[in-house]
Design an enzyme around this catalytic site. Structure first.
Site, PDB file in Angstrom:
ATOM      1  N   ARG A  50       0.323  -1.165  -0.159  1.00 34.26           N
ATOM      2  CA  ARG A  50      -0.297  -0.094   0.370  1.00 34.26           C
ATOM      3  C   ARG A  50       1.151   1.763   0.052  1.00 34.26           C
ATOM      4  O   ARG A  50       0.142   2.077  -0.540  1.00 34.26           O
ATOM      5  CB  ARG A  50      -0.732   0.265   0.964  1.00 34.26           C
ATOM      6  CG  ARG A  50      -1.356   1.433   1.227  1.00 34.26           C
ATOM      7  CD  ARG A  50      -2.813   1.351   2.354  1.00 34.26           C
ATOM      8  NE  ARG A  50      -2.590   0.926   3.744  1.00 34.26           N
ATOM      9  CZ  ARG A  50      -2.070   0.622   4.674  1.00 34.26           C
ATOM     10  NH1 ARG A  50      -1.336   2.244   4.301  1.00 34.26           N
ATOM     11  NH2 ARG A  50      -2.416   0.070   5.635  1.00 34.26           N
ATOM     12  N   TYR A 102     -15.172  15.746 -17.713  1.00 39.09           N
ATOM     13  CA  TYR A 102     -16.036  14.355 -17.506  1.00 39.09           C
ATOM     14  C   TYR A 102     -16.729  14.840 -16.720  1.00 39.09           C
ATOM     15  O   TYR A 102     -16.478  14.986 -15.921  1.00 39.09           O
ATOM     16  CB  TYR A 102     -14.280  13.930 -17.352  1.00 39.09           C
ATOM     17  CG  TYR A 102     -15.464  12.208 -17.113  1.00 39.09           C
ATOM     18  CD1 TYR A 102     -16.341  11.509 -17.975  1.00 39.09           C
ATOM     19  CD2 TYR A 102     -15.440  12.368 -16.099  1.00 39.09           C
ATOM     20  CE1 TYR A 102     -16.295  10.338 -17.753  1.00 39.09           C
ATOM     21  CE2 TYR A 102     -15.037  10.111 -15.439  1.00 39.09           C
ATOM     22  CZ  TYR A 102     -15.661   9.650 -16.997  1.00 39.09           C
ATOM     23  OH  TYR A 102     -16.222   8.167 -15.766  1.00 39.09           O
ATOM     24  N   ASP A 174      -6.197  17.555 -16.747  1.00 45.12           N
ATOM     25  CA  ASP A 174      -6.136  15.997 -17.087  1.00 45.12           C
ATOM     26  C   ASP A 174      -5.721  15.643 -17.766  1.00 45.12           C
ATOM     27  O   ASP A 174      -6.498  16.981 -19.200  1.00 45.12           O
ATOM     28  CB  ASP A 174      -7.902  16.462 -16.768  1.00 45.12           C
ATOM     29  CG  ASP A 174      -8.015  14.718 -17.086  1.00 45.12           C
ATOM     30  OD1 ASP A 174      -7.140  13.860 -18.194  1.00 45.12           O
ATOM     31  OD2 ASP A 174      -9.908  14.231 -16.507  1.00 45.12           O
ATOM     32  N   LYS A 199      -6.879   4.916 -19.841  1.00 47.61           N
ATOM     33  CA  LYS A 199      -7.558   5.258 -21.467  1.00 47.61           C
ATOM     34  C   LYS A 199      -6.151   4.777 -22.558  1.00 47.61           C
ATOM     35  O   LYS A 199      -5.207   3.308 -22.154  1.00 47.61           O
ATOM     36  CB  LYS A 199      -8.233   6.773 -21.424  1.00 47.61           C
ATOM     37  CG  LYS A 199      -9.029   6.996 -20.645  1.00 47.61           C
ATOM     38  CD  LYS A 199      -9.651   6.377 -21.048  1.00 47.61           C
ATOM     39  CE  LYS A 199     -11.129   5.973 -19.689  1.00 47.61           C
ATOM     40  NZ  LYS A 199     -11.794   6.483 -18.551  1.00 47.61           N
TER      41      LYS A 199
HETATM   42  N1  PLP Z   1     -10.389  12.384 -16.892  1.00 45.07           N
HETATM   43  C1  PLP Z   1     -10.980  12.028 -18.629  1.00 45.07           C
HETATM   44  C2  PLP Z   1     -11.249  12.866 -19.241  1.00 45.07           C
HETATM   45  C3  PLP Z   1     -11.659  11.011 -18.075  1.00 45.07           C
HETATM   46  O1  PLP Z   1     -12.596  10.294 -20.034  1.00 45.07           O
HETATM   47  C4  PLP Z   1     -12.099  10.115 -17.355  1.00 45.07           C
HETATM   48  C5  PLP Z   1     -13.091   8.606 -17.699  1.00 45.07           C
HETATM   49  O2  PLP Z   1     -13.602   8.624 -18.923  1.00 45.07           O
HETATM   50  C6  PLP Z   1     -11.996  10.025 -16.177  1.00 45.07           C
HETATM   51  C7  PLP Z   1     -11.126  10.925 -15.962  1.00 45.07           C
HETATM   52  C8  PLP Z   1     -11.358   9.088 -14.579  1.00 45.07           C
HETATM   53  O3  PLP Z   1     -10.742   7.437 -15.088  1.00 45.07           O
HETATM   54  P1  PLP Z   1     -11.210   6.334 -14.512  1.00 45.07           P
HETATM   55  O4  PLP Z   1     -12.845   6.175 -15.157  1.00 45.07           O
HETATM   56  O5  PLP Z   1      -9.631   6.551 -14.746  1.00 45.07           O
HETATM   57  O6  PLP Z   1     -11.237   6.769 -12.962  1.00 45.07           O
END
Ligand code: PLP
Length: 391
Positions: A50, A102, A174, A199
Site C-alpha cells: 500500500r 467529464y 487532465d 485510456k
Molecule cells: N478524466 C477523463 C477526461 C475521463 O474521460 C475519465 C473517464 O472517462 C476520467 C478522468 C476518469 O477515469 P477512470 O474511469 O479511470 O476513473
C-alpha cells in the site's frame, strides 16, 4: 516545443534489463503485499505494497519522465487521481473547474462540495471573461481538461497557468485525452497532470487506473503520503500491464490520430453531419491554441448527427466495427452517446449549458484501417438514408 524522440525511447526502455536477480529483460512484476525485514528494525526499501511497490514505482517513474515531472503517484482509477488532489483542499478553498468536464469529475466535485469539503465553480474556461471573474475569487485549485470531454474544447494552458499563478491557485490539467505523447502540461506551467491511465497510457482497455504527476517534489511527497494514508494506490499487476501498454504509446497514438484526422475530414463533408468537433480541423475554434501547445491533435472526436435520438439509435445499431461502449483510448474503435452514457449523470439543463446535445456522438478512433472504419460509419449513414427514403 519538446523533442518527442527521446521520450518515446523512455517509454520503450525505462526499467528494461535492470533485473539484478536473473537479468530479465522485461521488469518483473512484484505482486507481494509485504516484504521481509532484513532483521529487527531493519526495513528494506519496500515494506508494504500500500505504501510503495517496485512495479508501481517503475510505472510512476516512467510517467514522471514522460510528463517532465518531479514524480508521480499511481492510483486505482482516474477518479481516484482527481480525488487525491481534491483531498488536499480545505473547507474554505475554491475549485474552478470546466463546465463541460467529464461527468464523473463533475459528479465528484459536486459530491464533495455538498459535503462542504470545499467550494466549486464551473466555468467555460475558453471564455476569458468568465475565467477572469472566477480567478478574482482566488481559487486554491484550477482544474482543466483540454481537449475537453466530449466537445474537444481547447484551453490555453500557458495563459491559464500564468493567470492562476497571479491568483495564487495551483493548476491541474487532465491530460487523459492526449497523453504525454501529444501534450506536456507541466512544460506549459501547470503544477499537476492527472491521468486516467485506463485510456491511452494503458491503451488496451483491460486496466482501470490513474495517476497524478506533480511538478515539484514537495507535492509528490504529500500526494504519495496521502495515497498511503487513504489506501488508494494502484495494484502492482495493473501497474505492470499499464507499463506494458505504455511501451507502444507513441506509435499507437500517432497512427490513431492519423486515422481520426481523416475520419473528421470525411465526416465534415457528410450531409447527415451538422458539426464535427476535432481540434485538428482548421475550422475548430481551438485549432490555433491546440497547434501551439500540442504536438498532435489526438484520436478523439465528436460530431452532431442531423436528426433526432431515433436516428442516433439507428446509426449506432448499424455499426459493426465501432463498438458502443464508454471509455476511450484503446486499440479498438469505440462510439459513445454522451447524453445517455458518459454524461447521463448530468441533468438535461447542465448538458444543454455545456453544449452536449442529444444527437452528439463521440468516437475513440482505434488502430483499424481507415477505410474499414469509414465503411462502417457509411453503413450507419445508409441506415438513416433508407429510413428517410421510406418516409
Ligand atoms: N478524466 C477523463 C477526461 C475521463 O474521460 C475519465 C473517464 O472517462 C476520467 C478522468 C476518469 O477515469 P477512470 O474511469 O479511470 O476513473
Amino acid at each position: 516545443m519538446f523533442e518527442n524522440g527521446s521520450r518515446q525511447t523512455v517509454a520503450v526502455t525505462n526499467g528494461i534489463a535492470t533485473d539484478p536477480a536473473f537479468g530479465a529483460v522485461t521488469p518483473p512484476v512484484y505482486l507481494s503485499s509485504t516484504f521481509a525485514f532484513e532483521g529487527f528494525q531493519q526495513a528494506r526499501r519496500y515494506d508494504y505494497t500500500r505504501t510503495a511497490n517496485p512495479s508501481r514505482d517503475l510505472l510512476a517513474d516512467t510517467l514522471a519522465k514522460l510528463e517532465g515531472g518531479a514524480g508521480a503517484v499511481v492510483v486505482s482509477s482516474g477518479m481516484a487521481a482527481i480525488d487525491l488532489l481534491l483531498a488536499q483542499l480545505n473547507r474554505t478553498d475554491l475549485v474552478v473547474a470546466p463546465h463541460d468536464c467529464y461527468a464523473g469529475t463533475y459528479r465528484l466535485l459536486n459530491a464533495r462540495h455538498e459535503r462542504q469539503q470545499f467550494d466549486v465553480l464551473f466555468v467555460d474556461q475558453t471564455d476569458e471573461k468568465s475565467l477572469s471573474v472566477a480567478l478574482e475569487r482566488r481559487p486554491a485549485l484550477v482544474l482543466v481538461e483540454t481537449p475537453s470531454n466530449p466537445l474537444m474544447r481547447v484551453t490555453d494552458v500557458r495563459a491559464l497557468a500564468a493567470h492562476a499563478r497571479v491568483a495564487g491557485a495551483k493548476l491541474a490539467v487532465d491530460n487523459t485525452f492526449l497523453s504525454p505523447a501529444l501534450q506536456m502540461p507541466l512544460t506549459l506551467g501547470a503544477d499537476f497532470v492527472i491521468h486516467s491511465t485506463t485510456k491511452y497510457l494503458n491503451g488496451h482497455s483491460d486496466v482501470v487506473g490513474g495517476a497524478v504527476i506533480a511538478a515539484n517534489q514537495t507535492d509528490v511527497a504529500n500526494l504519495a503520503n496521502w495515497a498511503n494514508v487513504t489506501g488508494v494506490a494502484g495494484a502492482p499487476f495493473d501497474a505492470y500491464l499499464t507499463l506494458r501498454g505504455l511501451r507502444t504509446l507513441f506509435p499507437r497514438i500517432e497512427a490513431q490520430q492519423r486515422t481520426a484526422a481523416a475520419l473528421a475530414r470525411r465526416l465534415r463533408q457528410h450531409p447527415r453531419v451538422r458539426a464535427v468537433y476535432y481540434p485538428g480541423l482548421e475550422s475548430h475554434p481551438g485549432h490555433a491554441i491546440a497547434k501551439a501547445q500540442q504536438t498532435g491533435f489526438g484520436a478523439m472526436l465528436s460530431f452532431d448527427l442531423v436528426g433526432d435520438v431515433g436516428d442516433v439509435r439507428r446509426f449506432v445499431d448499424a455499426l459493426k466495427l465501432f463498438t458502443l461502449a464508454e471509455s476511450l483510448g484503446g486499440v479498438e474503435s469505440l462510439i459513445a452517446h454522451p447524453a445517455t452514457m458518459t454524461h447521463s449523470c448530468l441533468s438535461p439543463e447542465v448538458r444543454r449549458i455545456a453544449g452536449i446535445s442529444d444527437t452528439l456522438l463521440r468516437l475513440s478512433v482505434g488502430l483499424e484501417a481507415e477505410d474499414d472504419l469509414w465503411a462502417d460509419l457509411s453503413q450507419g449513414f445508409r441506415g438513416l438514408a433508407e429510413i428517410d427514403d421510406q418516409s
